[in-house]
Write a protein that holds these residues in place. Structure first.
Motif, PDB file in Angstrom:
ATOM      1  N   PRO A  71       6.779   6.432  -8.851  1.00  0.00           N
ATOM      2  CA  PRO A  71       7.177   6.123  -7.472  1.00  0.00           C
ATOM      3  C   PRO A  71       7.296   4.624  -7.160  1.00  0.00           C
ATOM      4  CG  PRO A  71       5.124   7.395  -7.553  1.00  0.00           C
ATOM      5  CD  PRO A  71       5.670   7.372  -8.926  1.00  0.00           C
ATOM      6  N   HIS A  72       6.374   3.807  -7.714  1.00  0.00           N
ATOM      7  CA  HIS A  72       6.463   2.391  -7.339  1.00  0.00           C
ATOM      8  C   HIS A  72       7.697   1.735  -7.942  1.00  0.00           C
ATOM      9  CE1 HIS A  72       4.239   2.212 -11.170  1.00  0.00           C
ATOM     10  NE2 HIS A  72       4.774   1.006 -11.315  1.00  0.00           N
ATOM     11  N   ALA A  75      10.678   2.642  -5.783  1.00  0.00           N
ATOM     12  CA  ALA A  75      10.676   1.759  -4.610  1.00  0.00           C
ATOM     13  C   ALA A  75      11.244   0.390  -4.976  1.00  0.00           C
ATOM     14  CB  ALA A  75       9.258   1.623  -4.056  1.00  0.00           C
ATOM     15  N   GLN A  76      10.843  -0.126  -6.132  1.00  0.00           N
ATOM     16  CA  GLN A  76      11.336  -1.449  -6.539  1.00  0.00           C
ATOM     17  C   GLN A  76      12.827  -1.428  -6.828  1.00  0.00           C
ATOM     18  OE1 GLN A  76       8.817  -2.888  -9.717  1.00  0.00           O
ATOM     19  NE2 GLN A  76       6.983  -2.677  -8.474  1.00  0.00           N
ATOM     20  N   SER A  80      13.314   3.398  -0.208  1.00  0.00           N
ATOM     21  CA  SER A  80      12.097   3.249   0.574  1.00  0.00           C
ATOM     22  C   SER A  80      11.844   4.523   1.366  1.00  0.00           C
ATOM     23  CB  SER A  80      12.251   2.050   1.506  1.00  0.00           C
ATOM     24  OG  SER A  80      11.028   1.730   2.084  1.00  0.00           O
ATOM     25  N   LEU A  81      10.671   5.110   1.162  1.00  0.00           N
ATOM     26  CA  LEU A  81      10.322   6.341   1.877  1.00  0.00           C
ATOM     27  C   LEU A  81       9.362   6.020   3.016  1.00  0.00           C
ATOM     28  CD1 LEU A  81      10.075   9.518   2.118  1.00  0.00           C
ATOM     29  CD2 LEU A  81       8.163   9.333   0.540  1.00  0.00           C
ATOM     30  N   PRO A  83       6.952   7.956   5.156  1.00  0.00           N
ATOM     31  CA  PRO A  83       6.425   9.316   5.159  1.00  0.00           C
ATOM     32  C   PRO A  83       6.232   9.862   6.557  1.00  0.00           C
ATOM     33  CG  PRO A  83       4.795   7.752   4.290  1.00  0.00           C
ATOM     34  CD  PRO A  83       6.001   6.965   4.677  1.00  0.00           C
ATOM     35  N   GLY A 101       4.940  -4.430   2.929  1.00  0.00           N
ATOM     36  CA  GLY A 101       6.267  -3.937   2.588  1.00  0.00           C
ATOM     37  C   GLY A 101       7.111  -4.977   1.877  1.00  0.00           C
ATOM     38  N   ARG A 148       8.127  -1.582   8.082  1.00  0.00           N
ATOM     39  CA  ARG A 148       7.458  -1.829   6.808  1.00  0.00           C
ATOM     40  C   ARG A 148       8.342  -1.348   5.649  1.00  0.00           C
ATOM     41  NH1 ARG A 148       2.146   1.575   6.111  1.00  0.00           N
ATOM     42  NH2 ARG A 148       3.724   3.110   5.604  1.00  0.00           N
ATOM     43  N   GLY A 149       8.960  -0.169   5.846  1.00  0.00           N
ATOM     44  CA  GLY A 149       9.839   0.355   4.805  1.00  0.00           C
ATOM     45  C   GLY A 149      11.086  -0.491   4.610  1.00  0.00           C
TER      46      GLY A 149
ATOM     47  N   GLU B 171       2.356   3.482  -2.688  1.00  0.00           N
ATOM     48  CA  GLU B 171       3.248   3.666  -3.827  1.00  0.00           C
ATOM     49  C   GLU B 171       4.705   3.537  -3.399  1.00  0.00           C
ATOM     50  OE1 GLU B 171       1.678   6.499  -7.408  1.00  0.00           O
ATOM     51  OE2 GLU B 171       2.198   7.386  -5.507  1.00  0.00           O
ATOM     52  N   LEU B 173       5.857   1.754  -1.275  1.00  0.00           N
ATOM     53  CA  LEU B 173       6.219   0.360  -0.985  1.00  0.00           C
ATOM     54  C   LEU B 173       6.340  -0.432  -2.293  1.00  0.00           C
ATOM     55  CD1 LEU B 173       3.923  -0.250   2.086  1.00  0.00           C
ATOM     56  CD2 LEU B 173       6.383   0.090   2.082  1.00  0.00           C
ATOM     57  N   GLY B 174       6.281   0.271  -3.417  1.00  0.00           N
ATOM     58  CA  GLY B 174       6.538  -0.397  -4.694  1.00  0.00           C
ATOM     59  C   GLY B 174       5.306  -0.935  -5.392  1.00  0.00           C
TER      60      GLY B 174
END
Lengths: 236, 285
Positions: A71-72, A75-76, A80-81, A83, A101, A148-149, B171, B173-174
Motif C-alpha cells: 500500500p505505501h 501511495a507513492q 491517495s485513499l 478512508p 500527507g 491530507r490525501g 499506509e 499516505l505512502g
C-alpha cells in the motif's frame, strides 16, 4: 486510461467479495461508484490502494500493474485513499496532519505550494492549523482528511463515503469543493458514496455495483437519477 | 550520602528505560512488556565480555548494542507484521523466554549471576567512587534523552504517532508502516540494552531476578504515569516515582513492612492515576 481494473476477484480470507469486476477511470474525470450495502464498493477501493491483493485480475495504473504492490508504494505512485469516516490523526495538529500527507515532497518550495493549495481549497484548515485535529467538527475533519490525501498531489484520489456523519448542508458544500479539487488540482477522482442524489449530480460518469459486479455503466452520471436501472440495482 | 547517590544513579537508569519504552509504547502504541529482558541482554553481554573475555567497558557497549539490535530485529520483523493488540501477548512470550534462558544457560552462570563486575572505565580512566559513577550515569542519561527527544520531534516521531492512531491511513499516505514499527522497536530495545550495560558495570552485580516480567511492568508503569507520548513525562515522572517511596525509610518503618508498603504505594498510585489522570503527569495533548 488512468486506471483500469480487469476481471478482479478479491475478498477477505476465503470469503470472496468481488467476482470479476472490471472498470476504467479516465484522466481528469470524476467517477462515481454507487450501489447497495455489501456490493463491494469499499473493497474495490482497498484493492486499488493495495490494502487487499486480488486473487485474480489486474489493476493497471497509468499502464503499470499495481495489483500486488504494498500500500505505501501504491501511495507513492500517485494513488491517495481517503478512508471512510474521516479518519484524521486526532492527536496531531491540523498542520501536522497535512505534513504527514506531504512527507514525500522533498523540495520545501513545492511543499509550501502544496500546502497553500490546500489552504485555498479549505480556508478553515488554515484558520485552525495549530489546533488538535480531534477538536475539529465532523465536516472540518472530512476536509482535513481530503486535504491530507491531496498534499502529495496524487494523480488519483479515492474517496470512500465522504458523506459519513455529515449534515446535508455540509455535504452539499463538500461536494462542490470536491468538484473544485478535480478542476484546480488536476486530480482524477473515484468516489464511493451512499448519498446517490448528491454524488450523481456532480460526477462525470458512474458505475453501479451489486454483489461484487458492475451491473451498469453510465457516461452521464446524472441521467441515472431518472433511470430505472439504478432503482433496480438497489431494490431487486 | 552513598544512599542518596545510589538513588540518583537509579533514577538516571530508569529515566532511560522509561524514555526508550515510551518511544515504543507511547509514540508507536506498541504495548510491550519485555523491556527488562532487553536490558538484561545488554547487562549480560557487557558482563560476560568483561568478566570472561577481559574486554574494556567501552568496547562492550557497541557489542551489547549490536547484539540487542539483532535480537530485537529478529523478533520484530515477524511479530510486528501482525496488526492490532496481538503484539502485547507476543512480548509476554519474549520476556518469558529470555528470563528462562538467563536462568538456565551456563554462559550466563544460571541463577547465580555474576558478582564483582569491573566498574566502568573510559580510555584507561576508571570511575570507582559512587560520586564519579553518578556522573557517568548522568552523562549516559543525558545523551540518551537528547537522542530520544530528537527522534521524537523529527518527522519520525510524527509518523509513529500516526501509526498508533491508524495504520491503514498512514499506509495510504505512502509510509511503510512495518519498517517504522520495526525501527522504533529496535531503537528502543537497543537503548534498554545500553542501560543494562551501564547498570551491570555500575552496580557490579547482576542476576536474572533484575530482568523479570515484574521489572518490565514496573518500567511500563513509569512510562505511563509519567505521561505516554511525551519524553518530558518520563523525565519528570521517574524521579517522583523512584524517590517518593524512599520516604518510608525515614519514617522508622521496619524493612519487613517497608517492602510490601512500597508495592501497595505503587499499586494505589497506578489505580488513582488511571482513575483521575489517565494521560499521566505530563499530558501529550
Amino acid at each position: 486510461m488512468l486506471l483500469e481494473l480487469k476481471e478482479i476477484e478479491a475478498g477477505y480470507g476465503k470469503k470472496s467479495v468481488l467476482f470479476g469486476l472490471s472498470m476504467n477511470v479516465k484522466e481528469g474525470q470524476m467517477m462515481a461508484l454507487v450501489g447497495p450495502n455489501g456490493a463491494g464498493k469499499t473493497t474495490t477501493l482497498r484493492v486499488i490502494a493495495g490494502q487487499i491483493h486480488p486473487n485474480r485480475g489486474s489493476v493497471l495504473f497509468r499502464g503499470k500493474d499495481i495489483s500486488q504492490m504494498m500500500p505505501h508504494l501504491v501511495a507513492q505512485n500517485g494513488v491517495s485513499l481517503v478512508p471512510q469516516g474521516s479518519r484524521v490523526f486526532t492527536s496531531l495538529t491540523v498542520y501536522e496532519n497535512l505534513e504527514m500527507g506531504g512527507f514525500q515532497i522533498k523540495d520545501s518550495n513545492e511543499f509550501r505550494e502544496s500546502l497553500e493549495g490546500i489552504y485555498r481549497l479549505f480556508p478553515v484548515l488554515e484558520e485552525r492549523k495549530s489546533q488538535w485535529a480531534g477538536t475539529l467538527s465532523g465536516g472540518e475533519q472530512q476536509m482535513l482528511a481530503i486535504g491530507r490525501g491531496l498534499m502529495s498531489r496524487p494523480k488519483l484520489l479515492l474517496l470512500d463515503e465522504p458523506s459519513t456523519g455529515l449534515a446535508p448542508k455540509v455535504l452539499h458544500e463538500l461536494m462542490k469543493t470536491i468538484v473544485a479539487v478535480k478542476e484546480k488540482m488536476n486530480t482524477s477522482i473515484l468516489i464511493v458514496e451512499q448519498n446517490v442524489n448528491e454524488v450523481l449530480k456532480v460526477a462525470d460518469e458512474a458505475y453501479v455495483m451489486k454483489l461484487g459486479r458492475i451491473v451498469c455503466y453510465e457516461q452521464c452520471a446524472e441521467t441515472l437519477l431518472y433511470d430505472d436501472k439504478l432503482r433496480k440495482a438497489y431494490l431487486s | 550520602m552513598e544512599y542518596v547517590l545510589f538513588i540518583l544513579i537509579n533514577i538516571n537508569m530508569y529515566i532511560v528505560l522509561a524514555v526508550s519504552l515510551n518511544l515504543i509504547m507511547g509514540y508507536a502504541g506498541l504495548i510491550s512488556v519485555s523491556h527488562a529482558a532487553f536490558m538484561g541482554i545488554g547487562a549480560y553481554v557487557t558482563t560476560i565480555l568483561m568478566v570472561q573475555f577481559g574486554w574494556s567497558f567501552l568496547l562492550t557497549l557497541p557489542a551489547a548494542l549490536l547484539f540487542a539490535a539483532v535480537i530485537s530485529a529478529i523478533i520484530a520483523v515477524p511479530s510486528l507484521r501482525v496488526k492490532g493488540d496481538h503484539y502485547i501477548v507476543m512480548s509476554f512470550g519474549i520476556q518469558f523466554i529470555l528470563t528462562s534462558l538467563l536462568n538456565n544457560l551456563n554462559i550466563t552462570n544460571r541463577a547465580m549471576g555474576f558478582a564483582g563486575i569491573p566498574k566502568p572505565s573510559f580510555f584507561g580512566f576508571a570511575f570507582e567512587s559512587n560520586f564519579a559513577l553518578l556522573f557517568v550515569s548522568l552523562g549516559f542519561m543525558l545523551v540518551c534523552v537528547l537522542f530520544a527527544a530528537r527522534l521524537a520531534h523529527a518527522p519520525f516521531g510524527l509518523i509513529l504517532k500516526a501509526i498508533r492512531e491508524d495504520e491503514n491511513a498512514t499506509e495510504s499516505l505512502g509510509k511503510n508502516v512495518v519498517f517504522y514499527k520495526v525501527a522504533v522497536f529496535v531503537i528502543g530495545c537497543s537503548l534498554a540494552a545500553l542501560t543494562g550495560s551501564f547498570f551491570a558495570s555500575i552496580v557490579s552485580f547482576i542476576d536474572p531476578f533484575s530482568f523479570t516480567l515484574d521489572e518490565s511492568i514496573f518500567i511500563s508503569t513509569l512510562a505511563i504515569i509519567g505521561g505516554s507520548g511525551t519524553i518530558r513525562g518520563s523525565i519528570v515522572g521517574v524521579p517522583l516515582l523512584i524517590a517518593f517511596p524512599e520516604i518510608l525509610r525515614f519514617m522508622q518503618v521496619p524493612t519487613t513492612v517497608a517492602g510490601p508498603l512500597r508495592l501497595i504505594f505503587y499499586g494505589l498510585l497506578i489505580i488513582l492515576f488511571m482513575r483521575f489522570r489517565p494521560q499521566g503527569i505530563i499530558k501529550e495533548y
